[in-house]
Structures are given as structure tokens and as C-alpha cells.
Design an enzyme around this catalytic site. Structure first.
Site, short mmCIF file in Angstrom:
data_model
loop_
_atom_site.label_atom_id
_atom_site.label_comp_id
_atom_site.label_asym_id
_atom_site.label_seq_id
_atom_site.Cartn_x
_atom_site.Cartn_y
_atom_site.Cartn_z
N ASP A 128 -31.53 -38.63 38.81
CA ASP A 128 -32.15 -37.91 39.92
C ASP A 128 -31.42 -38.30 41.21
OD1 ASP A 128 -34.14 -36.29 41.13
OD2 ASP A 128 -35.26 -38.08 41.69
N MET A 129 -30.96 -37.31 41.95
CA MET A 129 -30.26 -37.61 43.20
C MET A 129 -31.26 -38.23 44.19
SD MET A 129 -27.50 -36.34 42.05
CE MET A 129 -26.42 -36.65 43.42
N ASP B 292 -31.81 -31.06 41.59
CA ASP B 292 -31.16 -32.36 41.79
C ASP B 292 -31.39 -33.35 40.66
OD1 ASP B 292 -33.82 -33.13 42.24
OD2 ASP B 292 -33.20 -34.63 43.70
N GLU B 293 -31.72 -32.88 39.47
CA GLU B 293 -31.95 -33.85 38.39
C GLU B 293 -31.48 -33.29 37.06
OE1 GLU B 293 -36.17 -34.52 37.47
OE2 GLU B 293 -36.58 -32.62 38.45
N TYR C 227 -31.67 -33.41 49.69
CA TYR C 227 -31.28 -32.51 50.78
C TYR C 227 -30.75 -33.31 51.97
CZ TYR C 227 -33.77 -28.59 48.48
OH TYR C 227 -34.20 -27.62 47.61
N ARG D 24 -38.08 -43.52 55.58
CA ARG D 24 -39.25 -43.92 54.79
C ARG D 24 -39.72 -45.31 55.19
NH1 ARG D 24 -38.14 -41.39 48.69
NH2 ARG D 24 -36.93 -39.63 49.43
N1 DCP Z 1 -38.06 -30.65 47.66
C1 DCP Z 1 -38.79 -29.76 48.41
N2 DCP Z 1 -40.13 -29.78 48.43
C2 DCP Z 1 -40.78 -30.68 47.70
C3 DCP Z 1 -40.08 -31.59 46.91
C4 DCP Z 1 -38.71 -31.56 46.94
O1 DCP Z 1 -38.18 -28.92 49.06
N3 DCP Z 1 -42.09 -30.73 47.73
C5 DCP Z 1 -36.58 -30.59 47.73
C6 DCP Z 1 -36.04 -31.54 48.76
C7 DCP Z 1 -35.58 -32.71 47.98
C8 DCP Z 1 -35.15 -32.10 46.69
O2 DCP Z 1 -36.02 -30.99 46.49
O3 DCP Z 1 -34.49 -33.38 48.63
C9 DCP Z 1 -35.28 -33.05 45.51
O4 DCP Z 1 -36.63 -33.47 45.38
P1 DCP Z 1 -37.03 -34.92 44.89
O5 DCP Z 1 -38.46 -34.88 44.52
O6 DCP Z 1 -36.04 -35.40 43.90
O7 DCP Z 1 -36.98 -35.79 46.20
P2 DCP Z 1 -35.75 -36.37 46.99
O8 DCP Z 1 -34.48 -36.20 46.25
O9 DCP Z 1 -35.75 -35.82 48.39
O10 DCP Z 1 -36.12 -37.89 47.14
P3 DCP Z 1 -36.14 -39.02 46.01
O11 DCP Z 1 -35.01 -39.93 46.35
O12 DCP Z 1 -37.46 -39.67 46.17
O13 DCP Z 1 -35.97 -38.35 44.67
#
Ligand code: DCP
Length: 702
Positions: free
Chosen positions: A36-37, A138-139, A41, A78
Site C-alpha cells: 500500500d502506497m 494505490d494498493e 495523493y 498527522r
Molecule cells: N482517498 C480518498 N478518500 C478516502 C480515502 C482515500 O480520496 N476516503 C484517496 C487519497 C489517498 C488514496 O486514496 O491518498 C489512498 O488511500 P489510503 O487509504 O491508502 O490512504 P493514504 O495512502 O492517503 O494514506 P496511508 O499511508 O494511511 O495509506
């Protein structure tokens, strides 16, 4: 007893409420990674604007209300208490120095193309190590069984003199990482002679994953985190446990400890009614609580399949295979219209439907051009509300029909689907209010989305796309004119994520260890604002029934509560680049030209992600030839075009020049091979003439 209760509701409920089914376990022990990235974004925006690296940063949806909604938050932000569920203004309050970047906008709605493409870049690297299933934007899941078995046979970890530092930084569940010798403990675990075969395979998997995460970083500048386990469920549960840029290993001996206190509602497929039933009917709150029930009891309550599935998950058993799938199973485009932006006239709905359909059409066209795939089903989802009514039973039904290609046809069909849904929605409302004195038929639409599903490769042997479509179009027309039928997709949902994959939060009903759990449980179909996410889920639509489209009980053009549509306003870009210094997870470096982000830098040390950034920041600024640049991302459209003209005679006449190099690895294997061959021969020329290294000149650390 519970079985009947649940099944009575299920046909009209969501995918998340479909009863899960136990799948037979693989006969061999698998090594599965979920990758998972990190704050994805944000990383994409930071790569574009390197001065944002290391800064508390958030990506926001455009919306003037309270500074827009945060959808991605950097780890630096965060630490200050900024969360994804916050509005921009609230984030500023808790972290005044936060940098906010607006999601790109196209046709009045979020345009996720850059994130989608960036995800494809990472996927194309990850997919080189084993069977790869792209699970969302992203996963991915990777099945590394073969690679791990091969490593164990040829170079087992206990035979290695040195183990990559990134692998040594792994978290092994059950091994205490406190103290200065944490990496030594991990090293000892990875190299244990007396470990059983399964643990040895996991050790190999961990070394492979560490390597590939480094490779992703070098080639894309993105960090990612991973869970490494014997099945998908356990890998997914743990990939977010140690973020950012870390990986977690789940030895079999630690599975019970992992699951025993794990909240039942956070398990995938248990966020909905089944999870609630477990809580209220059986008093089960954690996965561990499930262990108190026999398989027979669970089967008695929830049916043979779901009962077996529940019994299995309590023991960390999951037979779900990693599907070899790099392309999405559907495309979608949607938008939320919250508060005063709710749509109240057919004209405003039509306006937005047109723009959603145009986007959908663009994506269908590029899927067709690039992958020779076509979609068969168009589905419309909407959320509606009545003034003073908050009855969730009164849902706007999702509708679907055969998909006809061409923006105008898609728009026309989508509007018909909407009107059919609205008639039914108002009909159900009318029945509900019978007996009340006042009846108004005012409605407001708070979300709209269109999706295209049942995507398949064009049958080989079809000699003309035009011919194919004319046949398909005839079929659609005859279907509609003969029957006048539109399908209703009854699998709509609290999370609404059945076939509308691009729009939904892939993690809406999945377990997540991150801090943003609240944002995982989102309203139907869409994220806050008009956001969409690229996910690749099952596209089954259960309980499809048919309704007659030609049955208008009301004059839909009139809404008794019509008000001028206030539309949406755009939020100005809050952060502008000032310099090119970058910092990722406390590790800073500088790039000469942030615009050249797709090019690669020469790495002098491949030991760890930490060193990657340290070296980047301190290494010489002289231009060095870059090694290992993958051919596909160096191909320029003009180069590919000339190649195509000279060498490529495709029966479909698709334009290689129009294929986004970042997604070449997502294409069907035979096309990939062809394109890569063409690109390789051109690449030599490009490498020598373009001087890619000049794009990446690390500057001195601040
Ligand atoms: N995303 C979104 N709305 C959400 C959840 C996610 O638009 N409710 C988008 C923005 C995130 C991307 O999808 O960057 C990937 O979601 P993740 O849940 O994997 O969260 P992140 O990658 O941002 O953070 P983490 O490092 O916790 O995985």
C-alpha cells in the site's frame, strides 16, 4: 434464525452485505504481500512540487466550504493531529503551517488521472515479482510464492552474508522490537536454521518485498508499506500497521495474537449487517470471540458457506487467491452534491450527468484504444433525499442497461436511467406518505454517478471495431426497444460499492490499522465531495431485477421544491512551489528539476530507503548516467508514433503513440510484448540523445 433474517434483506442491500463464502485453502503454503502506497495523493503532489516534501501537507477536494475536504494527509501533518476527515479550515487550526494542495479539476469535478497514472507506475514495477492484483488506486496484492520458493532453494536467507537493511527493518509479529538490537533480532529471525518451511518462506518473501519497495522508490520516488503473510487477509490486515515505508511479517505462530482482539466490524465483509448481527445476536465483538463458536453453530446461524467463512477467519484461514489483474474491472465517474449544492431540477441533473458521462466516455475510449477492452453495462447510482425525510429505506434505486458506445448515447441512456430511478423513488415515497395530509414531491439529489462494468477484451478474430460496435449497438437497441427494460441493480448499499468501482472507497468496508478509520466508512458510492477512487473489486451485481422504464407516474421535470442550483465553486490552489527541496519521512533531498519526475536518478547505495534519501541529498550534483531506466517510461509519443508508422501494422490500427507509457504493463500480455519490443528499439536512441540524468541532480541537504 439469523440466516433468514439476513437473507431476507440481502437482495436489496450492498455488496458489503453479501454473504461471504469460504474458499478452499491452497494446498501449498503461499507467500502473499499486500503493498500500500503511503499517503498516496500527497506523495504524488510532493513529487510534482518537491518543496512540499517533509512539510505537513494535505490534498483537498475543491470546495469553498470550510476550506474543502482533506482526502490525503502527509505523515508530518498527522503528527500535528491533522486527519483525513477534517475540513481544510480545521486542519489549518491544528497545524497552521500545513500546505494544502487542491485535487486537479476537470469538467467541474475531481480529475484523478495523475493519481491513477502514478499508481500504474508503481504497479508496473510491483508486478514484475509475482502474480499481481491491483486492488485500488494505490494498493496491490502480490503472490510471491514462486519467487520465495526459488530463493529458498537457491539462496536461503541463512546463506546470505548480508541482508538488505530495509528487510532488517521489518516488523515481525511476535518479536519485540524494543531496544537497540531490534534489527539484530529481525536478522536472527530471518536467518533461523531451525525455522519451519513456512517461516523460511516468509523470510524470503520479506527480503523480496524489501527489495521491490526500494525499487519502487528509486523508480517512482514513492514510498510504500507492506504486509507479508500466508494469505491475503493477513497481509492486508498488517500492511498498514507500521507506516510509512515499513513492512510487517505475520508468522503463523502470531496469527491468533493478531486476531484475538481485532474488532469484528473492521474485518473485510463484516462492516455491514453480518458484522452487526454477529455483535447483537451472538455478542461477538472481536475476531477472537468467534473462536467460542463451533463451525456447526456458525453455519446454523449464517448458512453453510458464510458459517464456514466465519469459522475460518477466526483462525486466520483465507483461501482467496491473488488474481492476476492489473486493469480495473469497471470505470466510473461520480460527484457528491452536499448541502445547498444538492440538485433539485432535471436540468441540473442532466447538466451534471452530461459531464460525468463525458468523463466516463473518455475513459472507455482510452481503455478501448489501449487495451482493446469494451464494457457492456452502464449503471447509474444516485442518492436522493426528501425534505424532512431521513428514512434510509427510501433509497434511490440504481439502474443499469446495456452500454452503447459514444458520449451522446451514454448521456441519453444515463438520463433515462435517472428518470426511471426517480419515478420509482418518488413512487415509494408516495406510498410511504399515504394517509398524511400534505404530499410534496420535491426531491434533491445528493450524489450522482455513472459506471461502466462487465468489461471484456474484444473477442480475438473480430476484424473491425466498427463492425463490432455496430453489432453491439444493434443488440442494445433491440434490447431496449423490444423490452423497454432497464435493469435495477438492487445491490445498493450503505457503502454502495458494488459495480461502481472507480467511485468507491476500496477500503470502505475493509480492515485498516491506520488512524483514519472514520473516513473508511463513507456514504454511498462517493467520497466526501465528488471524489472517486480507483478500485478493482468484484463486479458481481446480485439481485438484479427488471423494471419497466416506460411507466411515468409523475411529471419529473417539475420539482415542487425547485431552487436555483448553486453549483460548486472552486477553491484556489493553496500551496505554490517556492523551491525544490524535498523531504520524505524526515529524509531530505533536492532535485534540480521537479518537472522531470518520471526520470530516474542513479543510486549509489541500495541498502535502505533511509539511505536512499540520505544519499540523494548528499550526493554530488554532477549528472550521472542513470542505470536501469525501464524502457516503457522513456518512450515519447512522437518516438512511438514514428515506430508505429514504420513497423507496426495492427489489425485494430491502435495508436501506440497514444498509450500512456505508465500503463503499458497493465495491457494484455501480447500487446505489452509488441509495444515493449517497439519501444526498446527506440529507447536506445532516446537514452543517448535526451540525457535523462540531467533531470535529477540531487542538491545539498538543507
Ligand atoms: N482517498 C480518498 N478518500 C478516502 C480515502 C482515500 O480520496 N476516503 C484517496 C487519497 C489517498 C488514496 O486514496 O491518498 C489512498 O488511500 P489510503 O487509504 O491508502 O490512504 P493514504 O495512502 O492517503 O494514506 P496511508 O499511508 O494511511 O495509506
Amino acid at each position: 434464525m439469523f440466516l433468514l433474517k439476513l437473507e431476507g434483506n440481502i437482495s436489496r442491500e450492498s455488496e458489503t452485505d453479501r454473504m461471504p463464502v469460504a474458499r478452499p485453502e491452497s494446498s501449498i503454503q503461499r507467500v502473499i504481500a499486500h503493498i500500500d502506497m503511503d499517503c498516496f495523493y500527497v506523495q504524488v503532489e510532493q513529487r510534482k512540487q518537491p518543496h512540499l516534501r517533509g512539510q505537513p501537507t494535505a490534498v483537498v477536494q475543491y470546495n469553498a466550504w470550510k476550506g474543502g475536504g482533506l482526502i490525503a494527509v502527509s505523515y508530518e501533518a498527522r503528527k500535528h493531529g491533522v486527519k483525513r476527515s477534517m475540513r481544510g479550515d480545521d486542519a489549518k487550526r491544528v497545524c497552521p503551517e500545513i500546505q494544502m494542495v487542491q485535487v486537479p479539476v476537470n469538467r467541474g469535478k475531481a480529475d484523478l488521472t495523475i493519481y491513477r497514472n502514478a499508481g500504474s507506475e508503481a504497479v508496473s514495477i510491483l508486478a514484475t515479482k509475482g502474480r499481481c492484483e491491483r486492488a485500488s488506486i494505490d494498493e496491490v496484492y502480490l503472490d510471491l510464492t514462486e519467487a520465495a520458493e526459488a530463493m529458498l532453494a537457491e539462496t536461503p536467507p541463512d546463506s546470505l552474508d548480508t541482508i538488505d537493511e530495509e528487510a532488517l527493518k521489518s516488523h515481525v509479529l511476535g518479536i519485540d522490537k524494543d531496544g537497540d538490537d531490534a534489527n539484530e533480532k529481525v536478522k536472527a529471525w530471518l536467518r533461523r536454521h531451525d525455522a519451519d518451511h513456512n517461516d523460511k518462506l516468509l523470510a524470503c518473501g520479506a527480503i523480496i518485498v524489501a527489495e521491490i519497495r526500494m525499487q519502487v522508490l528509486k523508480e517512482t520516488e514513492f514510498t510504500c508499506s507492506a504486509g507479508i503473510a500466508h494469505n491475503k487477509m493477513l497481509a492486508k490486515l498488517t500492511s498498514g500497521m507500521n507506516k510509512p515505508a515499513q513492512q510487517t511479517i505475520v508468522p503463523t505462530s502470531s496469527v491468533q495474537g493478531l486476531l484475538e482482539s481485532f474488532p469484528i466490524k473492521k474485518m473485510k465483509q463484516l462492516g455491514g449487517k453480518l458484522g452487526s448481527s454477529l455483535q447483537t445476536d451472538l455478542g461477538i465483538n472481536t475476531v477472537g470471540d468467534l473462536l467460542k463458536f463451533t463451525k456447526e453453530k456458525l453455519q446454523e446461524c449464517y448458512g453453510v458457506n458464510s458459517g464456514s467463512w466465519l469459522w475460518n477467519i477466526a483462525r486466520g484461514i483465507c483461501g482467496e487467491e491473488v488474481e492476476g489483474r492489473l486493469l480495473p474491472k469497471s470505470h466510473g465517474s461520480g460527484k457528491l452534491f452536499s448541502g445547498p449544492q444538492a440538485l433539485k431540477t432535471i436540468a441540473s441533473v442532466e447538466h451534471w450527468l452530461n459531464s460525468l458521462c463525458e468523463e466516463l466516455n473518455d475513459r472507455l475510449s482510452s481503455d478501448l484504444d489501449q487495451n482493446k477492452r469494451i464494457a457492456h453495462t452502464l449503471t447509474l447510482h444516485a442518492r436522493a433525499s426528501k425534505l424532512g425525510e431521513s428514512d434510509s429505506d427510501n433509497k434511490f434505486p440504481s439502474k443499469s442497461c446495456p452500454l452503447r458506445y459514444g458520449a451522446a448515447k451514454i448521456k441519453e441512456d444515463a438520463l433515462n436511467l435517472f428518470q426511471s430511478g426517480l419515478r420509482e423513488y418518488l413512487g415509494s415515497f408516495r406510498r410511504k406518505v399515504q394517509g398524511h395530509q400534505t404530499q410534496t414531491y420535491g426531491w434533491r439529489i445528493t450524489s450522482l454517478s455513472v459506471s461502466a462494468s462487465k468489461i471484456v477484451a474484444i473477442p480475438s478474430g473480430t476484424c473491425s471495431i466498427t463492425k463490432y460496435f455496430s453489432g453491439q449497438d444493434q443488440l442494445s437497441k433491440s434490447l431496449q426497444s423490444n423490452t423497454g427494460l432497464i435493469q435495477e441493480v438492487t445491490a445498493l448499499s450503505p457503502t454502495g460499492n458494488e459495480s461502481n468501482e472507480e467511485l468507491t472507497d476500496s477500503k470502505a468496508d475493509e480492515t485498516h490499522f491506520g488512524e483514519d478509520l472514520t473516513t473508511m466508512y463513507l456514504p454511498p458510492c462517493l467520497h466526501p465531495e465528488d471524489h472517486e477512487r480507483e478500485v478493482c473489486q468484484n463486479e458481481e451485481t446480485s439481485g438484479v431485477v427488471q423494471t419497466n422504464i416506460q411507466d411515468p407516474p409523475y411529471d419529473l421535470s417539475k420539482n415542487s421544491e425547485d431552487e436555483p442550483n448553486q453549483g460548486t465553486r472552486e477553491m484556489p490552489l493553496l500551496a505554490q512551489p517556492k523551491d525544490v527541496s524535498r523531504e520524505v519521512n524526515g529524509m531530505s533531498y533536492k532535485l534540480k528539476d521537479p518537472k522531470q519526475r518520471n526520470q530516474k536518478r542513479k543510486m549509489t547505495n541500495e541498502g535502505s530507503i533511509l539511505r536512499f534519501f540520505q544519499n540523494s541529498s548528499s550526493s554530488s550534483s554532477s549528472a550521472t548516467p542513470i542505470e536501469g531506466v525501464s524502457p516503457n517510461r522513456n518512450t515519447t509519443p512522437s518516438m512511438a508514433r514514428s515506430t508505429q508508422q514504420s513497423q507496426h501494422q495492427d489489425p485494430w490500427s491502435y495508436e501506440i503513440s497514444e498509450i500512456d507509457p505508465a500503463i503499458i504493463d497493465e495491457l494484455p500480455p501480447e500487446i505489452q510484448e509488441e509495444i515493449k519490443g517497439l519501444i526498446r528499439s527506440n529507447n536506445k536512441r532516446v537514452n543517448s540523445s535526451q540525457g535523462i540524468p540531467h533531470y535529477f541532480l540531487p542538491q545539498a541537504r538543507k
